[in-house]
Design an enzyme around this catalytic site. Sequence first.
Site, PDB file in Angstrom:
ATOM      1  N   GLU A 126      38.216  42.103  39.216  1.00  0.00           N
ATOM      2  CA  GLU A 126      38.222  41.512  40.453  1.00  0.00           C
ATOM      3  C   GLU A 126      39.078  40.642  40.781  1.00  0.00           C
ATOM      4  OE1 GLU A 126      36.986  43.439  42.474  1.00  0.00           O
ATOM      5  OE2 GLU A 126      34.740  43.787  42.743  1.00  0.00           O
ATOM      6  N   THR A 181      38.881  40.415  51.093  1.00  0.00           N
ATOM      7  CA  THR A 181      37.717  39.604  50.372  1.00  0.00           C
ATOM      8  C   THR A 181      37.749  38.410  50.331  1.00  0.00           C
ATOM      9  OG1 THR A 181      36.937  41.947  49.260  1.00  0.00           O
ATOM     10  CG2 THR A 181      36.081  39.839  48.182  1.00  0.00           C
TER      11      THR A 181
END
Length: 306
Positions: A126, A181
């Site tokens: 991530e 994000t």
Amino acid sequence: MVSSITINAPSSTANLGPGFDVFGLAVDAFYDTVTLTKTKNGISIVTDDNIPTNPQNNTAGLVVKNMKNKFKIKDGIEIKIKKGIPAGYGMGSSAASAAAAAVAFDKLFKLKLDNNSLVEFAGYGEKASAGTVHYDNVAASVLGGFVIVKTNPLNVTKIDAPTNLRMCIAVPKLVVPKKKTKVSRGVIPKNVKLTDSIVNLSNASAIVAGFLKKDLDLIGNSIKDVIVEPARQHMIPGFSKVKANALKAGATGVTISGAGPSVIAFSKKSSNLKKISQAMSKGFTSTKTESQVVICKPSKGAVDSK
Ligand code: ADP
């Protein structure tokens, strides 16, 4: 000797309101397919989709790079990625590629890693999308069902989701920024009021109890977040209308899916899911935003494609 392995990993929704960075739920809306094949040397990425092909910037690439180093694997690896999950919409797209890559790597090199280690390796990926490691989406995508992530040390609990749980997820057709994000993490307050943290803690605890007791009303009624959702909702045009419409149409709880911009409504198999979906779509249309609404169920985790 096995030289190639293919894994399908599901989409997921993170946070479920008050469980920011802690809760995840695998959903059967979309799947990514990742094939790892042993080659002579190096790491290469093959894909027809619009995602980075430099392993360092691709979540699956970063997972493979890190695992290859960690386990001192000499073989080269080709990573073939087929995206089923739209990237950047809060459906755990970057996480699913990372989850599939970690599970495939484990199987290809017969590492027999335990669940926490698989999630830890997948979470590292991530970094390529969000800039930081976080485990909520990858844990759901690796293990399936509802997951609770505890860190330091990492310990992931999986609870099977009630089979009659249904979600309507409205994916707005918006152009999402490349590092969405990262951007949406930037708007979250650094400090929170004790009274707000009590509200969130109480709702988060009730969600866990709801999954354990398979109580869909308790789950839905506890999808309430007074910290992150208020800070992020301005990033989603029409959010309040979409939420109000879905609740009016019978959804038990509504919130932002992960970092957004998708909006998720929790409901039951017996609810009028079509009515909820149409109500959500209408909410987006009120701000001239088109959307695709997917009705879905909880999913199992990352598994062999056969
Ligand atoms: P999502 O919730 O869909 O994962 P993010 O904004 O967190 O959304 O991640 C999407 C970003 O991650 C995009 O900028 C995309 O280019 C990047 N990315 C890197 N690798 C992948 C991958 N394998 N699959 C999807 N997105 C990836």
